[in-house]
Design a protein around this motif. Structure first.
Motif, short mmCIF file in Angstrom:
data_model
loop_
_atom_site.label_atom_id
_atom_site.label_comp_id
_atom_site.label_asym_id
_atom_site.label_seq_id
_atom_site.Cartn_x
_atom_site.Cartn_y
_atom_site.Cartn_z
N ASP A 304 0.82 -1.22 0.00
CA ASP A 304 0.00 0.00 0.00
C ASP A 304 0.85 1.27 0.00
O ASP A 304 0.75 2.11 0.89
N SER A 305 1.67 1.39 -1.03
CA SER A 305 2.41 2.64 -1.22
C SER A 305 1.43 3.77 -1.51
O SER A 305 0.45 3.60 -2.24
N THR A 306 1.71 4.95 -0.97
CA THR A 306 0.89 6.12 -1.28
C THR A 306 1.59 7.06 -2.26
O THR A 306 1.04 8.10 -2.61
N GLY A 307 2.80 6.70 -2.70
CA GLY A 307 3.54 7.55 -3.63
C GLY A 307 3.76 6.84 -4.96
O GLY A 307 3.05 5.89 -5.31
N ASP A 308 4.78 7.28 -5.69
CA ASP A 308 5.05 6.76 -7.02
C ASP A 308 6.45 6.14 -7.09
O ASP A 308 7.11 6.22 -8.12
N TYR A 309 6.90 5.55 -6.02
CA TYR A 309 8.28 5.08 -5.93
C TYR A 309 8.31 3.56 -5.71
O TYR A 309 7.35 2.97 -5.21
N PRO A 310 9.44 2.91 -6.07
CA PRO A 310 9.53 1.47 -5.82
C PRO A 310 9.42 1.13 -4.35
O PRO A 310 9.90 1.87 -3.49
N ALA A 311 8.81 0.00 -4.06
CA ALA A 311 8.68 -0.42 -2.66
C ALA A 311 10.04 -0.73 -2.05
O ALA A 311 10.30 -0.38 -0.90
N VAL A 312 10.92 -1.39 -2.81
CA VAL A 312 12.26 -1.71 -2.32
C VAL A 312 13.27 -1.15 -3.31
O VAL A 312 13.27 -1.51 -4.49
N TRP A 313 14.13 -0.26 -2.85
CA TRP A 313 15.13 0.42 -3.67
C TRP A 313 16.52 0.00 -3.19
O TRP A 313 16.86 0.17 -2.03
N ILE A 314 17.32 -0.56 -4.10
CA ILE A 314 18.66 -1.07 -3.75
C ILE A 314 19.65 -0.47 -4.73
O ILE A 314 19.54 -0.70 -5.94
#
Length: 821
Positions: A304-314
């Motif tokens: 349930d992301s509320t933005g426009d970004y990846p859930a996991v960023w590596i």
């Protein structure tokens, strides 16, 4: 309140009783008290700086909770240097350089204290000998830190609350190591909990951090912490941050409603998560940076992301391992960037992903074993040279494209299955490589395996079935396919030799096309939608399955109203058709820019006309497919430098052969944009429109005034569009006609007086900025049907007329006008 007296009760066995009795001041009482004595303080305000050197009991009068105030004008209100017992006191301080309550030694018990102060710290535990047990204490310190544990201090805090802090709520530094149990920290300005410095540590059980103007939990500079069954939520910055060799364990925690990153790690920090939930975050759920930084997560959920970004960023060489985890309802699930970055995922679910479930780029590596990906635009995308990894025993279901490999990426896929993709199961283009072993595609609406020209891909023992456009589509100088089968092929395919590769010719179930037939130019980004090659339709004619222009124009004419729009579209259509015929006759044809600007209010039919326009151009052979791809700012603008261009290219490629419809296009250039990435989308779009002018028609749409401003943000924008078509608001008569069409379509009729009532209703209906035009007419009809159902349901045996006739009484009430100021 005036100062009272202090009753001292001797608690020892000594025959000396002189310490018992009443004293006028706390200082006098403490001067005669020894270990074991009890000091009972009468209600009042004591302007004294107290120091406890003995293991005494200092308490307020029984039944007088909060009635004893220790409030010196400066300095420390209460200093504890022994294993004393302090309870039922109200402490105040005014010294910005000193704490209100200071514990320097011993194992005192501090119970039911309220510290309301403007001091450097509300409670400070200082020194390796300080180990207090603090129970049910409340700290309010708008000027400084709530609770500070420093210089090797420790202790246990049970059911304590920091209700306000001008800095960090609970600060641990200099080797401090407290334990928190069922504590709450809220309304701090700074971090809720901060632990910093080598040797510093914290253990928290069942605690809650919320309403913090800053990060919820900060661990930094070689500090360590463990949080069990804790909650962090409603912060103004990141939920949890780790920096510079920090080590943190989260077990059974809940991090939610975070506007920035839920968890952010950098600089060789290590995070271990188990049974932890991360939800409703504005940027990344996990943001992991730098070589040596690592996350190990087991049985966790990110959603349930509320933005426009990846859930996991590596990125930047970091590593993440996910075991038995779930990531769902997010824009992108896993983004792995940069050489040395790696993600290892085992037995996990990635689902309901609006864009890409696994994205691997810039030399990064992804290893997925026994994972399930479903309901995503793209299952996995290996984007460029050096990017790779392994997908083994994975299932990918209900996606647009299962796996995309582009620009020299070289992953290995083993025993992976793609089910029901809307486009290709596996798509390789732009020099992508990849090894596919025992992989399957079932029920594709496009190809099973689609490998473009120049891609030296290897397929071994792969199988396809029920693929609408064919099991395999290969370029002539294409992949090596060994022992691959398809339900189109009948008997099992013979293995191709390594020397022959894909160029050995088309085998049963494997279609081979030349580079000239490929509809995707190189080296364009990999499209999620693969258009039908031009070689499959007559030169200049309509693509197979496309309706004729006369039929589509007839549907356009049948739309209610929009007379000026219809004239504009017909004029464009006539220009294009005559130009095509002049070319066929060997004459020069006038250049017609087919890109359009649609302006007008919502609900005026802009999307519908755009869809029909695409079909018309396809029927004339101008566009290959004529399909519509509708996007808005959220689909084009990325979260970091460079990602916007990638997203814009992806959208453009999905629209190849059709129409790219950008709704509310002015949102790409907000008036206070600053460093907004929307400008990058516009710049990318302008270049793509020029480079591929015949491949895609772009229509931008929005409110009239805002679109006028949009056309001025880039010198190339206005020149790319041939004309602006304005969609006017519907009048009452046109809205009535829409309702009549809805009624006819759903087998209802307008009873006597209903048409007149509707006309009056639409005339009196407020037409403010939120007015929905055609949408309002449809909603009105739906409301009438609901009211009609409520009326007719009361009848035991309604007649056909009663089941179909709508009357004025079924009309909804007019919305109330706003009250005058």
């Amino acid at each position: 309140m005036v100062q009272g007296t202090v009753q001292v009760t001797h608690g020892g066995s000594s025959r000396w009783r002189r310490r018992s009795g009443e004293y006028p001041t706390l200082a006098a009482a403490l001067a005669v008290a020894g270990d074991g004595d009890v000091l009972t303080v009468a209600p009042g305000t004591y302007r004294e700086n107290l120091v406890l050197h003995h293991a005494v009991t200092l308490r307020g009068a029984e039944g007088g909770l909060g009635s004893v105030r220790i409030a010196p004008l400066d300095g420390v209100a209460l200093t504890v240097r022994a294993s004393a017992v302090v309870q039922d006191l109200y402490l105040e301080g005014q010294d910005r350089a000193a704490p209100a309550l200071l514990v320097e030694d011993g194992c005192p018990e501090l119970t039911d204290l309220r510290v309301s102060t403007h001091s450097a710290a509300g409670i400070e535990v200082r020194g390796p000998g300080a180990r207090p047990l603090v129970r049910r204490c409340t700290v309010e310190n708008p000027a400084g830190v709530g609770i500070a544990v420093v210089d090797g201090g420790g202790g246990v805090f049970e059911e304590c609350e920091v209700v306000a802090a001008g800095q960090t709520g609970i600060s641990v530094r200099g080797g401090g190591r407290p334990r928190l149990e069922r504590c709450r920290v809220h309304h701090a300005t700074g971090a809720g909990i901060g632990v910093t410095g080598e040797g510093s540590g914290l253990e928290a059980l069942g605690c809650e951090v919320y309403e913090v103007k800053g990060s919820g939990v900060q661990i930094a500079a070689r500090a360590t912490a463990r949080l069990t069954d804790c909650a962090v939520h409603r912060t103004s910055a990141d939920g949890v941050t780790l920096d510079t060799d920090a080590v943190l364990t989260l077990a059974g925690c809940d991090i939610h409603d975070i506007p920035e990153n839920a968890v952010d790690l950098r600089s060789r920090s290590v995070l271990t998560l188990s049974r932890t939930t991360v939800r409703r975050f504005g940027r990344n759920g996990l943001s992991v940076w730098d070589p040596g930084t690592r996350v190990d997560a087991e049985s966790c959920e990110i959603h349930d992301s509320t933005g426009d970004y990846p859930a996991v960023w590596i990125s930047d060489g970091a590593t993440v391992a996910l075991d038995s985890c779930r990531v769902h309802d997010v824009p992108d699930a896993l983004f792995v960037l940069d050489r040395g970055s790696r993600v290892d995922v085992v037995d996990s679910d990635l689902s309901q992903v609006r864009n890409t479930a696994v994205s691997v780029s810039d030399g990064a590596t992804a290893q997925l074993d026994d994972c399930r990906i479903r309901e995503a635009a793209t299952g996995a995308w290996f984007r460029d040279h050096g990017s790779g990894g392994t997908l083994a025993n994975c299932t990918i279901d209900a996606v647009q494209t299962g796996v995309i490999v582009t620009k020299g990426a070289d992953p290995a896929l083993e025993r992976c299955t793609v089910t029901s993709p809307a486009e290709a199961g596996f798509y390789v283009s732009a020099g992508g490589r990849g090894t596919f072993t025992a992989c399957r595609v079932t029920g594709s609406s496009g190809f099973g395996f689609h490998v473009m020209d120049g891609c030296r891909t290897t397929l071994t023992r792969c199988h396809t079935e029920r693929c609408a456009r064919g099991g395999y589509e290969f370029a002539e100088d294409g992949p090596l396919a060994q022992e691959c089968t398809s339900d189109e092929s009948g008997p099992r395919l013979a293995a191709q030799s390594a020397s022959g590769g894909g160029s050995a010719g088309a085998q049963a179930g494997i279609r081979t096309v030349t580079a000239a037939q490929s509809s995707v130019p190189q080296p364009a980004p990999a499209p999620a939608t693969v258009p039908r090659p031009a070689a499959e339709r007559p030169e200049g004619g309509a693509a197979a399955g496309v309706r004729g222009s006369g039929e589509v124009l007839g549907q356009l004419d049948a739309l209610v109203g929009l007379d000026s729009v219809k004239r504009e579209v017909r004029a464009l259509t006539d220009m294009i058709e005559v130009g095509r015929r002049r070319q066929q006759a060997g004459l020069k044809a006038a250049s017609v820019r087919r890109h359009l600007v649609f302006t007008g209010s919502p609900g005026t039919g802009k999307t519908t006309v755009a869809r029909l326009y695409g079909e018309i151009l396809a029927s004339l052979g101008v566009l290959e497919r004529g399909h519509l791809v509708e996007v808005s700012r959220v689909d084009l603008v990325g979260e970091h430098i460079g990602s916007t261009a990638i997203r814009t290219q992806e959208a453009f490629e999905r629209a190849r052969g059709g129409v790219l419809f950008i709704d509310e296009a002015y949102a790409l250039a907000p008036e206070d944009s600053g460093r907004d990435f929307g400008r990058e989308a516009i710049d990318t779009l302008v270049k793509l429109m020029e480079d591929h002018r015949d491949a895609v028609v772009v229509i931008v749409a929005g409110y009239t005034a805002e679109m006028d401003r949009f056309l001025t943000v880039n010198p190339g924008v206005a020149s790319r569009f041939s004309r602006t078509i304005t969609f006017g608001d519907y009048g009452p008569g046109e809205l009535l006609r829409i309702v009549e069409q809805q009624a006819e379509e759903h087998e209802y009729r307008l009873g006597e007086g209903t048409s007149e009532a509707l006309l009056t209703y639409f005339t009196e209906l407020p037409k403010g900025p939120a007015f929905g035009n055609g949408r309002t007419a449809r909603q009105t009809f739906e409301s009438m049907v609901e009211r009609h159902a409520g009326r007719v349901a009361q009848l035991s045996e309604p007649s056909t007329d009663e089941l179909t006739l709508l009357f004025p009484a079924d009309l909804p009430a007019l919305p109330a006008l706003p009250a005058p100021c």
